[in-house]
Write a protein that holds these residues in place. Structure first.
Motif, mmCIF file in Angstrom:
data_model
loop_
_atom_site.group_PDB
_atom_site.id
_atom_site.type_symbol
_atom_site.label_atom_id
_atom_site.label_comp_id
_atom_site.label_asym_id
_atom_site.label_seq_id
_atom_site.Cartn_x
_atom_site.Cartn_y
_atom_site.Cartn_z
ATOM 1 N N ASP A 80 7.972 -16.933 -5.601
ATOM 2 C CA ASP A 80 9.293 -16.475 -5.199
ATOM 3 C C ASP A 80 9.253 -14.956 -4.986
ATOM 4 O O ASP A 80 9.172 -14.197 -5.948
ATOM 5 N N TYR A 81 9.342 -14.549 -3.743
ATOM 6 C CA TYR A 81 9.231 -13.115 -3.462
ATOM 7 C C TYR A 81 10.381 -12.330 -4.084
ATOM 8 O O TYR A 81 10.279 -11.142 -4.325
ATOM 9 N N SER A 82 11.497 -13.022 -4.354
ATOM 10 C CA SER A 82 12.670 -12.321 -4.877
ATOM 11 C C SER A 82 12.428 -11.749 -6.269
ATOM 12 O O SER A 82 13.087 -10.793 -6.661
ATOM 13 N N ASN A 83 11.498 -12.338 -7.034
ATOM 14 C CA ASN A 83 11.290 -11.815 -8.376
ATOM 15 C C ASN A 83 10.043 -10.951 -8.488
ATOM 16 O O ASN A 83 9.657 -10.570 -9.589
ATOM 17 N N GLN A 84 9.442 -10.629 -7.352
ATOM 18 C CA GLN A 84 8.291 -9.741 -7.379
ATOM 19 C C GLN A 84 8.752 -8.285 -7.401
ATOM 20 O O GLN A 84 9.656 -7.895 -6.646
ATOM 21 N N PRO A 85 8.162 -7.459 -8.256
ATOM 22 C CA PRO A 85 8.549 -6.045 -8.256
ATOM 23 C C PRO A 85 8.152 -5.370 -6.954
ATOM 24 O O PRO A 85 7.127 -5.698 -6.366
ATOM 25 N N GLN A 86 8.980 -4.463 -6.512
ATOM 26 C CA GLN A 86 8.682 -3.696 -5.315
ATOM 27 C C GLN A 86 8.033 -2.375 -5.715
ATOM 28 O O GLN A 86 8.448 -1.739 -6.675
ATOM 29 N N TYR B 268 9.841 -3.013 2.927
ATOM 30 C CA TYR B 268 11.255 -2.647 2.811
ATOM 31 C C TYR B 268 11.446 -1.165 3.150
ATOM 32 O O TYR B 268 10.551 -0.344 2.940
ATOM 33 N N GLU C 196 15.909 -9.488 6.309
ATOM 34 C CA GLU C 196 17.275 -9.147 5.892
ATOM 35 C C GLU C 196 17.559 -7.718 6.339
ATOM 36 O O GLU C 196 16.648 -6.909 6.439
ATOM 37 N N PHE D 149 19.660 -0.333 0.107
ATOM 38 C CA PHE D 149 18.786 -1.175 0.921
ATOM 39 C C PHE D 149 19.117 -1.028 2.404
ATOM 40 O O PHE D 149 20.293 -1.037 2.802
#
Lengths: 112, 117
Positions: free
Chosen positions: B100-106, B33, B56, B45
């Motif tokens: 689910d990549y959406s709930n992985q911390p960045q 990202y 995205e 973002f």
């Protein structure tokens, strides 16, 4: 579209006292919620997250956060603040398959 | 603990010039990202990248911007023909998949401060 509100620009607390940093969110589906901390001249560090399950989430450095679905809130808490906790705190929300959206940040100042 | 590293830490560029910001994500992460933070404002973002393509992007990420993973370790953000309003702190982040990549911390790097003169 999802959004995050951090109503306080600044929170001041005495060392040893409990602290709360407020966050409310808006998302169409079930939210993934995060707290990050930013120290001067550093990137954001992950503190904790809520996905599902217990409403009280425990994270790094003694921080915890309480998810409240009815109030759409995810406040960050710590029972006893340290001077070293002084930093900028960001709440963030994400829905499945969408970008992470951050709040504007709350500056926490812990006074000795 | 593995870290995301960004270079340079500070980049000063003349308006209209091209700039490339570099990032080395955590080695076993697959999502990458870019974010920016204009001084005193919130983190915004820009773009996410997975499997060698953009997954995205935000409205900010217009034709002036591009991203690339030129090799197995680097992830770059290029800004063509920079403008004064591009001055900001740019953060790179990476995350694991783990379902689910959406709930992985960045995990964020320390940022590159870009100053356009």
């Amino acid at each position: 579209a999802q959004s995050v509100a951090q109503p306080e620009d600044q929170v001041n607390v005495a060392e040893g006292n409990p602290l709360t940093v407020k966050c409310t969110y808006s998302v169409s589906g079930n939210p993934y919620l995060f707290w990050y901390v930013q120290y001067p001249n550093r990137g954001l560090q992950f503190l904790l997250k809520y996905i599902t399950g217990d409403n009280l989430v425990k994270g790094s450095y003694g921080f915890e956060a309480e998810f409240n679905k009815s109030q759409t809130s995810f406040h960050l808490k710590k029972p006893s603040a340290l001077v070293s906790d002084s930093a900028l705190y960001f709440c963030a929300v994400r829905d499945i398959g969408t970008p992470l959206v951050f709040g504007k940040g709350t500056r926490l100042s812990v006074i000795a | 603990e593995p870290e995301v590293t960004q270079t340079p830490s500070h980049q000063v560029t003349q308006m209209g010039q091209e700039v490339i910001l570099r990032c080395v994500p955590i080695s076993n992460h697959l999502y990458f990202y870019w974010y920016r933070q204009i001084l005193g404002q919130k983190v915004e973002f820009l773009v996410s990248f997975y499997n060698n393509e953009i997954s995205e992007k935000s409205e900010i990420f217009d034709d002036q911007f591009s991203v690339e993973r030129p090799d197995g370790s680097n992830f770059t953000l290029k800004i063509r023909s920079t403008k004064l309003e591009d001055s900001a702190m740019y953060f790179c982040a990476s995350s694991d998949t783990g379902g689910d990549y959406s709930n992985q911390p960045q995990h964020f790097g320390d940022g590159t401060r870009l100053s356009i003169l």
